[in-house]
Design a protein around this motif. Structure first.
Motif, PDB file in Angstrom:
ATOM      1  N   PRO A 105      37.920  76.065  67.326  1.00  0.00           N
ATOM      2  CA  PRO A 105      38.682  74.800  67.244  1.00  0.00           C
ATOM      3  C   PRO A 105      38.048  73.763  66.314  1.00  0.00           C
ATOM      4  CG  PRO A 105      38.607  75.553  69.509  1.00  0.00           C
ATOM      5  CD  PRO A 105      37.695  76.460  68.719  1.00  0.00           C
ATOM      6  N   ALA A 106      36.735  73.760  66.176  1.00  0.00           N
ATOM      7  CA  ALA A 106      36.088  72.838  65.236  1.00  0.00           C
ATOM      8  C   ALA A 106      36.489  73.185  63.802  1.00  0.00           C
ATOM      9  CB  ALA A 106      34.571  72.885  65.394  1.00  0.00           C
ATOM     10  N   ASN A 107      36.664  74.474  63.522  1.00  0.00           N
ATOM     11  CA  ASN A 107      37.117  74.883  62.184  1.00  0.00           C
ATOM     12  C   ASN A 107      38.552  74.434  61.932  1.00  0.00           C
ATOM     13  OD1 ASN A 107      35.011  76.625  60.780  1.00  0.00           O
ATOM     14  ND2 ASN A 107      34.995  77.465  62.835  1.00  0.00           N
ATOM     15  N   VAL A 108      39.389  74.549  62.965  1.00  0.00           N
ATOM     16  CA  VAL A 108      40.781  74.103  62.828  1.00  0.00           C
ATOM     17  C   VAL A 108      40.815  72.599  62.576  1.00  0.00           C
ATOM     18  CG1 VAL A 108      42.993  73.871  64.035  1.00  0.00           C
ATOM     19  CG2 VAL A 108      41.660  75.988  64.258  1.00  0.00           C
TER      20      VAL A 108
ATOM     21  N   PRO B  65      41.816  80.380  54.834  1.00  0.00           N
ATOM     22  CA  PRO B  65      40.530  80.981  54.458  1.00  0.00           C
ATOM     23  C   PRO B  65      39.475  80.883  55.579  1.00  0.00           C
ATOM     24  CG  PRO B  65      41.351  79.619  52.663  1.00  0.00           C
ATOM     25  CD  PRO B  65      42.236  79.373  53.841  1.00  0.00           C
ATOM     26  N   ARG B  66      39.439  79.766  56.293  1.00  0.00           N
ATOM     27  CA  ARG B  66      38.487  79.623  57.410  1.00  0.00           C
ATOM     28  C   ARG B  66      38.773  80.667  58.492  1.00  0.00           C
ATOM     29  NH1 ARG B  66      35.339  75.054  58.694  1.00  0.00           N
ATOM     30  NH2 ARG B  66      35.364  73.460  57.088  1.00  0.00           N
ATOM     31  N   THR B  67      40.054  80.871  58.786  1.00  0.00           N
ATOM     32  CA  THR B  67      40.428  81.843  59.814  1.00  0.00           C
ATOM     33  C   THR B  67      40.039  83.257  59.394  1.00  0.00           C
ATOM     34  OG1 THR B  67      42.263  80.419  60.493  1.00  0.00           O
ATOM     35  CG2 THR B  67      42.351  82.720  61.188  1.00  0.00           C
ATOM     36  N   VAL B  68      40.326  83.616  58.161  1.00  0.00           N
ATOM     37  CA  VAL B  68      39.967  84.951  57.670  1.00  0.00           C
ATOM     38  C   VAL B  68      38.445  85.140  57.715  1.00  0.00           C
ATOM     39  CG1 VAL B  68      39.968  86.456  55.631  1.00  0.00           C
ATOM     40  CG2 VAL B  68      42.044  85.201  56.277  1.00  0.00           C
TER      41      VAL B  68
END
Length: 198
Positions: free
Chosen positions: A106-109, A124-127
């Protein structure tokens, strides 16, 4: 982007060294342990030096004490990175780090909303996170497979599992002994079979 580069580069170097000289590094899970350790040393260190404020800004506002959360996750990443380097603790470390990656997603989202660079955007963060979680899962699965071959986590944790290894890195099963008949005293007793060969 730097953590992905560290993972790929160190894993690739490990596989190359394995192909040329060090037999255990020929196995992808072993090389991945090194790549993951380098990656988590890099990211864990960033929790304290260089990017601390940026990481605190990534913590969603709904969570309390961003500084404490960044410190705790940084310590967890550093400890996990070191535990990946020791074969006996690499399985639990990979599992714990994989869970940590999922919990911290969630911090990346949240950070992707304010991203200015393309690799910091959500897709790209999710991949990238999927690559990291897949790498930890590969190490964990390898250790679980080896654990089932040796019998228990406890033997592995204590470093007592010193079974010979095949060229592909798997454990060699001990030779089975054939049951042998052992005569007991007295004609009224039946023949007993013992597996220990004696």
């Amino acid at each position: 982007m730097e953590p992905l580069i560290a993972l790929v580069a160190v894993t690739g170097i490990g596989l190359l060294v394995g192909a040329l000289k060090v037999r255990p590094l020929r196995r992808l899970p072993t090389a991945l342990r090194g790549g993951l350790a380098a990656m988590f040393l890099l990211t864990g260190g960033a929790h304290f030096v260089g990017m601390r404020q940026e990481l605190m800004d990534m913590v969603p506002p709904a969570l309390p004490a961003p500084g404490l959360l960044v410190t705790l996750t940084g310590v967890a990443e550093l400890v996990g990175a070191l535990a990946l380097l020791w074969r006996a603790t690499s399985g639990p470390a990979a599992g714990a780090l994989g869970i940590l990656l999922i919990v911290m997603f969630p911090a990346n989202v949240y950070a992707a909303d304010t991203a200015t660079l393309w690799w910091d955007r959500l897709v790209p963060r999710t991949v990238t996170q999927l690559v990291f979680v897949s790498a930890t899962a590969t190490v964990l699965a390898d250790r679980l497979r080896d654990t089932s071959a040796t019998g228990s986590w406890g033997r592995i944790h204590l470093g007592l599992s010193r079974r010979p290894r095949r060229s592909d890195g798997g454990a060699v099963d001990p030779p089975a002994t054939e049951p042998q008949a052992v005569e007991t005293s007295g004609p009224e007793r039946p023949t007993e079979f013992r597996r220990d060969g004696g």
